[in-house]
Scaffold this motif. Sequence first.
Motif, PDB file in Angstrom:
ATOM      1  N   LEU A 106      39.022  44.636  35.929  1.00  0.00           N
ATOM      2  CA  LEU A 106      38.671  43.792  37.240  1.00  0.00           C
ATOM      3  C   LEU A 106      37.919  44.409  37.170  1.00  0.00           C
ATOM      4  CD1 LEU A 106      42.451  42.686  38.769  1.00  0.00           C
ATOM      5  CD2 LEU A 106      40.078  41.922  36.964  1.00  0.00           C
ATOM      6  N   SER A 107      37.210  44.374  38.414  1.00  0.00           N
ATOM      7  CA  SER A 107      35.333  45.023  39.736  1.00  0.00           C
ATOM      8  C   SER A 107      36.592  45.785  40.265  1.00  0.00           C
ATOM      9  CB  SER A 107      34.754  44.178  40.282  1.00  0.00           C
ATOM     10  OG  SER A 107      35.513  43.009  41.283  1.00  0.00           O
ATOM     11  N   ALA A 108      35.532  47.155  40.376  1.00  0.00           N
ATOM     12  CA  ALA A 108      36.917  48.159  41.728  1.00  0.00           C
ATOM     13  C   ALA A 108      37.215  47.206  42.472  1.00  0.00           C
ATOM     14  CB  ALA A 108      35.624  49.073  41.982  1.00  0.00           C
ATOM     15  N   ILE A 109      36.783  46.499  43.530  1.00  0.00           N
ATOM     16  CA  ILE A 109      36.837  46.073  44.204  1.00  0.00           C
ATOM     17  C   ILE A 109      38.061  45.188  45.036  1.00  0.00           C
ATOM     18  CG2 ILE A 109      35.343  43.600  44.643  1.00  0.00           C
ATOM     19  CD1 ILE A 109      35.839  46.323  47.898  1.00  0.00           C
ATOM     20  N   GLU A 110      38.004  44.504  43.360  1.00  0.00           N
ATOM     21  CA  GLU A 110      39.399  43.427  42.469  1.00  0.00           C
ATOM     22  C   GLU A 110      40.448  43.959  42.210  1.00  0.00           C
ATOM     23  OE1 GLU A 110      37.353  39.369  40.644  1.00  0.00           O
ATOM     24  OE2 GLU A 110      37.703  41.465  39.499  1.00  0.00           O
ATOM     25  N   VAL A 111      40.317  45.427  41.790  1.00  0.00           N
ATOM     26  CA  VAL A 111      41.119  46.097  41.850  1.00  0.00           C
ATOM     27  C   VAL A 111      41.988  46.860  43.084  1.00  0.00           C
ATOM     28  CG1 VAL A 111      41.863  48.755  40.601  1.00  0.00           C
ATOM     29  CG2 VAL A 111      40.752  47.011  39.260  1.00  0.00           C
ATOM     30  N   HIS A 112      40.514  47.438  44.211  1.00  0.00           N
ATOM     31  CA  HIS A 112      41.409  47.818  45.353  1.00  0.00           C
ATOM     32  C   HIS A 112      42.096  46.723  46.325  1.00  0.00           C
ATOM     33  CE1 HIS A 112      40.883  50.100  49.265  1.00  0.00           C
ATOM     34  NE2 HIS A 112      40.921  49.744  49.542  1.00  0.00           N
ATOM     35  N   THR A 113      41.512  45.651  45.853  1.00  0.00           N
ATOM     36  CA  THR A 113      42.616  44.631  47.182  1.00  0.00           C
ATOM     37  C   THR A 113      43.697  44.002  46.281  1.00  0.00           C
ATOM     38  OG1 THR A 113      39.776  43.765  47.589  1.00  0.00           O
ATOM     39  CG2 THR A 113      42.352  42.740  48.111  1.00  0.00           C
ATOM     40  N   SER A 114      44.000  44.185  45.150  1.00  0.00           N
ATOM     41  CA  SER A 114      45.158  43.563  44.390  1.00  0.00           C
ATOM     42  C   SER A 114      45.998  45.041  44.396  1.00  0.00           C
ATOM     43  CB  SER A 114      45.022  43.842  43.412  1.00  0.00           C
ATOM     44  OG  SER A 114      43.758  42.605  43.206  1.00  0.00           O
ATOM     45  N   THR A 115      45.352  46.384  44.551  1.00  0.00           N
ATOM     46  CA  THR A 115      47.371  47.693  45.309  1.00  0.00           C
ATOM     47  C   THR A 115      46.814  47.224  46.059  1.00  0.00           C
ATOM     48  OG1 THR A 115      45.214  48.778  42.930  1.00  0.00           O
ATOM     49  CG2 THR A 115      46.402  49.941  44.697  1.00  0.00           C
ATOM     50  N   THR A 116      45.665  47.399  47.305  1.00  0.00           N
ATOM     51  CA  THR A 116      46.483  46.899  48.590  1.00  0.00           C
ATOM     52  C   THR A 116      47.109  46.248  48.696  1.00  0.00           C
ATOM     53  OG1 THR A 116      44.288  47.998  48.929  1.00  0.00           O
ATOM     54  CG2 THR A 116      45.496  47.235  50.988  1.00  0.00           C
ATOM     55  N   LEU A 117      47.303  45.562  48.628  1.00  0.00           N
ATOM     56  CA  LEU A 117      47.887  43.655  48.668  1.00  0.00           C
ATOM     57  C   LEU A 117      49.315  44.168  47.810  1.00  0.00           C
ATOM     58  CD1 LEU A 117      45.505  40.993  48.137  1.00  0.00           C
ATOM     59  CD2 LEU A 117      47.186  41.643  49.969  1.00  0.00           C
ATOM     60  N   ILE A 118      49.989  45.191  46.880  1.00  0.00           N
ATOM     61  CA  ILE A 118      50.922  44.824  46.461  1.00  0.00           C
ATOM     62  C   ILE A 118      51.889  45.805  46.763  1.00  0.00           C
ATOM     63  CG2 ILE A 118      51.732  45.669  43.730  1.00  0.00           C
ATOM     64  CD1 ILE A 118      49.647  44.931  42.582  1.00  0.00           C
TER      65      ILE A 118
END
Length: 147
Positions: A106-118
């Motif tokens: 995934l892109s860096a923004i997708e990883v950051h957003t998903s990690t934050t939500l998790i």
Amino acid sequence: MIRFILWAAGVGIASFPTFQASHSSPFWNLPLAIDTINGAGHYRDLFFVIVPAAAVPLSTTVDFICLRGRGEIDTLLAVIALLINFTVLVSGLIGFLVIPPHSGALSAIEVHTSTTLIAIGLVISVVTEVWVSGAAERRRARNPSGH
């Protein structure tokens, strides 16, 4: 403390296959592990960690709601916690379904957003588990006969 240990075990066991498939070490360097998991194309699987993390407090909260003699405020907070943790549980499913299988990294923004939500989901679930367990224990201590 036992409830927290059970919650941690559920989260650890649910995340273990993802960390193992990616050949990463989860406890030593979490940002590196997440990058490794993403690079191996397994980031989607991290959403499974939310399922036991939310299911355990859902069960605890339902048990608490079934107790006799709890206060109105505690009941209201328990119902709110139930709804929030159900939302966390559903968000794990949605997060898993949104990322297509074999999508690669995934892109860096997708990883950051998903990690934050998790992370938010995990924090909500553990706070709920600790609070509801504590409230149930305080209730039992005040009225050991259950009436």
